[in-house]
Design an enzyme around this catalytic site. Structure first.
Site, PDB file in Angstrom:
ATOM      1  N   THR A  46     -38.494  34.108 -25.266  1.00 24.44           N
ATOM      2  CA  THR A  46     -37.062  33.550 -25.941  1.00 24.44           C
ATOM      3  C   THR A  46     -35.804  34.383 -25.396  1.00 24.44           C
ATOM      4  OG1 THR A  46     -38.162  33.042 -27.597  1.00 24.44           O
ATOM      5  CG2 THR A  46     -35.693  33.194 -28.038  1.00 24.44           C
ATOM      6  N   LYS A  58     -33.799  38.800 -22.706  1.00 19.56           N
ATOM      7  CA  LYS A  58     -35.160  38.051 -22.610  1.00 19.56           C
ATOM      8  C   LYS A  58     -36.334  38.602 -23.451  1.00 19.56           C
ATOM      9  CE  LYS A  58     -38.430  35.782 -19.467  1.00 19.56           C
ATOM     10  NZ  LYS A  58     -38.807  35.681 -17.772  1.00 19.56           N
ATOM     11  N   ASP A  84     -40.419  29.234  -7.308  1.00 19.22           N
ATOM     12  CA  ASP A  84     -39.965  28.341  -8.298  1.00 19.22           C
ATOM     13  C   ASP A  84     -38.456  28.082  -8.233  1.00 19.22           C
ATOM     14  OD1 ASP A  84     -40.259  26.651 -10.493  1.00 19.22           O
ATOM     15  OD2 ASP A  84     -40.235  28.284 -12.171  1.00 19.22           O
TER      16      ASP A  84
END
Length: 822
Positions: free
Chosen positions: A29, A45, A138
């Site tokens: 989160t 984070k 990514d």
């Protein structure tokens, strides 16, 4: 202070006041926080380590190791790593403008100059990562943030890894729409080439506003990617289209490298200012983490003094933590945050370190006797204010804390535009940008000043305005040297008695607007340009001629494909002209349905049919060569219809000429025998058996059957009679070995070839070519693991070829009792 913090919902982690969540993942989160000493907003984070398995723990530690060594202006910077019980916290830079994906959803595709800026910044960051031996794996619009001044910031190194030399990777990771074809096939891959493919998809999304391979499932995505067909819209420039195709190459060996990306000509289409900025950016990028440490050996004494006063740390502790780049120490994070604040203030032109007071030429600036005092390290007022004040993202203490706990609709993680439709291309609108230069959408509201307050100000003097624009004849023009003596018109002697309102002392009256963050979205988020233009005074009506519009259109879009001057609005749709035109032009008498295209429809309109019949009758009425040729043609066609003239078994009929492939598709005309290709016929039939019936292609022939219509070159035997096929339940390799053994026993020479069919799915196929004109093809049926065998006879009348095919088919039936015919 504890009670207010509980009331505002703030959580304390280290030196940070943690607020609301701005992002959530499977195991992590992301929350917005504020550093107590630096007073700067950061993103924290938080990961629950106890919920991760061994594989994810390895990825997490790898991510921590990577974020410690990277430092690039277009990569989100990490400041601190905290480990508390079972929780791991990664403190990184906060970007207030959100994801690039949300910007594209709200505004749609962007202009190429904007896309070039964003893509160049992304390419510089990827080049830096590859120089460090790091692959991202990514890259996508969701993992790219927009920072200050719309600068690119790459985030999320959860799938990143180290790669050296010619090392290949095996882990499948990333997002399917951005994944390279070698990843979709599950093969070993080069991570750097996979990043280049993702960059190609990203550039396509920027300039086209959609994905290059749209699909609703992974299987359809694989078929679309492996087909190798990239449809680029017409508005994309030729250089950009070539750039995209060079990055979206199926073969990784032929795909661009990051050096080729930086050297492509599309990357250098910019003005001199952008070229200098790009060159400075590439030169300023350190090539290794060792150079980063060498650049950071000299510490800022002002920051060190500030940290000693507010953090209670000694000078030795600060030096050891900063030079050692100890990410798990709050000292290093505090120093880096303060250093970034000082750097931003210097770049923004905050002035000199010691601002001057007074004038150098003043009589008070002479020498003065001052008692000498011992030198002590102090912090100037300017430096103290620069370090002690909040960052540009935080206005004050109260506003910062309230923003951390803001639960308004604007602070949610949802997109601002709920319709999620592509809007006006960003960077193309000129008038719209003047009204959308703020982050919050502006809506209508009441006036700031009441009518009573507005009545207290005298009305503007129309005589003065008229005088400033057009001076009367009685006043000669003022010389340039005396223009400064009367800075205001009210000081002019001729207007001393006229009351004039000093507009500089009035409060600035804003437009009728308010922030959409108040929760009342009365107007759509995108500014309606048509409503703004409707309020402007109507210009004088003047309609250009068709020639003028054609020249203007061709000057702008003449380089595009399929551009034709003076196409009617009936063909392409678009906005119809509400007012008819009465200019006399050569195009006014042109048929309305006429167009210049090789794909024109064979049918004629009623107007064209009547016109052609009229011309034909007029030509026949006159006694000329046209009438004689028409009678001779009718006699020849009548004679050919009654008499059958055979030539090698084929009927000599009047050939039917097809103008376009579209006409062939509509009339279901089969190809002639002279162009018969058994290899193409076998590939088509094999794909129909493997993947089912395929729709009609753009060539125009149907996918399953052919019409009885023929040409003079076509024989009496159809193509289907010369092609025989069976399906064997034996493995693919056993069928090939059995056919080769049978041909060797019969002492028939053959040549073998191996091919791959990529559309609609990758399928292996082998072909055996015999000198007698027989082509034998064997394809794999993936779902059932069967073999599809097909025999194609090239020679039209060859009993030997037919007998050989029958013998080979009987041989396959003997060894495979479960065979089936097609």
């Amino acid at each position: 202070m504890a009670a207010p913090r509980r009331r505002m919902g703030l959580e304390k982690i280290g030196l940070y006041d943690v607020g609301r969540a701005i992002g959530k993942g499977n195991f992590a989160t992301v929350r917005i926080a504020r550093h107590k000493i630096a007073k700067t907003k950061v993103a924290i984070k938080s990961i629950d380590v106890s919920a991760l398995d061994r594989e994810n723990l390895i990825k997490l530690e790898r991510e921590v190791k990577i974020v410690k060594v990277i430092d690039h202006p277009h990569i989100v910077k990490s400041y601190e790593i905290m480990r508390v019980d079972n929780m791991l916290y990664i403190v990184s830079e906060y970007c207030s403008s959100g994801e690039l994906y949300e910007t594209l959803i709200e505004k749609g595709r962007v202009a190429e100059n904007v896309a070039r800026k964003w893509f160049s910044e992304t390419a510089s960051a990827v080049a830096y990562l590859h120089s460090q031996g790091i692959v991202h794996r990514d890259l996508k619009a969701e993992n790219i943030l927009l920072g200050k001044n719309s600068n690119i910031k790459i985030i999320d190194f959860g799938f990143s890894n180290f790669q050296t030399g010619d090392q290949l990777l095996n882990t499948w990771c990333g997002s399917p729409p951005y994944a390279a074809p070698e990843l979709l096939l599950g093969n070993s891959y080069d991570g750097m080439k996979a990043d280049i493919w993702s960059m190609g998809v990203l550039l396509y999304i920027l300039v086209a506003g959609g994905f290059p391979f749209p699909s609703d499932s992974v299987n359809k995505l694989k078929r679309s990617v492996l087909s190798g067909l990239v449809k680029i819209p017409y508005w994309v420039s030729v250089e950009c289209a070539d750039f995209i195709r060079k990055m979206l190459v199926l073969n990784p060996g032929k795909r661009y490298t990051i050096q080729n990306v930086l050297q492509h000509r599309w990357m250098h289409i910019r003005d001199d200012v952008q070229k200098n900025q790009a060159a400075q950016l590439l030169e300023a990028i350190p090539s290794s983490s060792i150079e980063i440490r060498q650049q950071s050996t000299k510490l800022n004494p002002t920051i060190m003094m500030f940290m000693q006063q507010h953090g209670k740390w000694s000078e030795e502790q600060i030096i050891d933590a900063v030079l050692g780049r100890d990410f798990e120490s709050p000292i290093f994070a505090t120093y880096e945050l303060l250093a970034d604040k000082v750097k931003k203030g210097t770049l923004e032109g905050t002035g000199e370190e010691f601002p001057r007071r007074g004038s150098r030429g003043s009589i008070l600036s002479g020498k003065a006797n001052v008692d000498e005092q011992p030198l002590t390290p102090t912090i100037s007022a300017h430096q103290l204010a620069q370090l002690n004040l909040s960052s540009p993202d935080c206005d004050s203490d109260d506003s910062s804390n309230s923003d951390l706990c803001d639960d308004s609709p604007m602070s949610s993680m949802g997109p601002m535009n709920h319709e999620r439709q592509f809007g006006t291309p960003h960077g193309l609108d000129i008038i719209g940008n003047r009204f959308e230069n703020r982050r919050h959408t502006l809506c209508a509201s009441e006036q700031l000043l009441s009518p009573n307050m507005m009545g207290q100000f005298p009305p503007p003097n129309l005589l003065l305005n008229n005088f400033s624009m057009n001076p009367p004849l009685g006043f000669p023009p003022m010389p340039e040297g005396q223009a400064a003596e009367f800075p205001l018109p009210s000081l002019h002697p001729a207007f001393a008695t006229i009351p004039i309102a000093d507009l500089s002392k009035m409060l600035p009256v804003p437009k009728s607007e308010r922030r959409a963050s108040a929760g009342e979205t009365l107007l759509p988020t995108n500014f309606d340009l048509t409503q703004h233009l409707a309020n402007l005074p109507a210009p004088p009506i003047s309609f250009p001629t068709v020639e003028e519009e054609g020249k203007s259109y061709l000057s702008k879009y003449g380089g595009k494909r399929n551009t034709v001057h003076c196409l009617g609005n009936q063909l392409g749709g678009g906005i119809q002209n509400p007012i008819p035109r009465y200019q006399r032009t050569p195009y006014t008498k042109a048929p309305p349905a006429e167009r210049r295209s090789s794909w024109a429809s064979p049918s004629l309109s009623a107007q064209q049919q009547n016109h052609l019949e009229k011309l034909f009758k007029q030509a026949l009425q006159t006694n000329n060569d046209m009438t004689r040729l028409h009678k001779e043609f009718k006699g020849l066609s009548h004679g050919c219809a009654q008499s059958q003239i055979t030539n090698e078994g084929s009927s000599l009929a009047c050939p039917q000429i097809s103008i376009t492939d579209e006409y062939n598709r509509q009339h279901n005309i089969a190809p002639s025998a002279s162009s018969f290709d058994p290899v193409s016929i076998f590939q088509k039939n094999a794909q129909e058996v493997v993947f089912g019936q395929r729709p009609a292609t753009a060539i125009g022939f149907s996918s399953t059957s052919f019409s009885g219509m023929s040409t003079p070159e076509q024989t009496t035997r159809s193509i289907d009679d010369r092609v025989r096929s069976i399906v064997c339940t034996l493995p693919f390799t056993e069928v090939i070995d059995e056919l080769k053994a049978s041909l060797n026993i019969l002492k028939i020479p053959f040549s073998e070839s191996h091919e791959m069919v990529y559309e609609p799915q990758v399928t292996e196929m082998r072909r055996l070519s015999l000198p007698s004109g027989v082509e034998i093809g064997v394809a794999v049926l993936p779902p059932e693991h069967k073999a599809h065998v097909e025999f194609a006879i090239i020679n039209n009348d060859s009993p030997t070829s037919e007998y050989l095919c029958d013998q080979l088919i009987c041989r396959l039936r003997m060894i495979d009792p479960s065979w089936s015919s097609e």
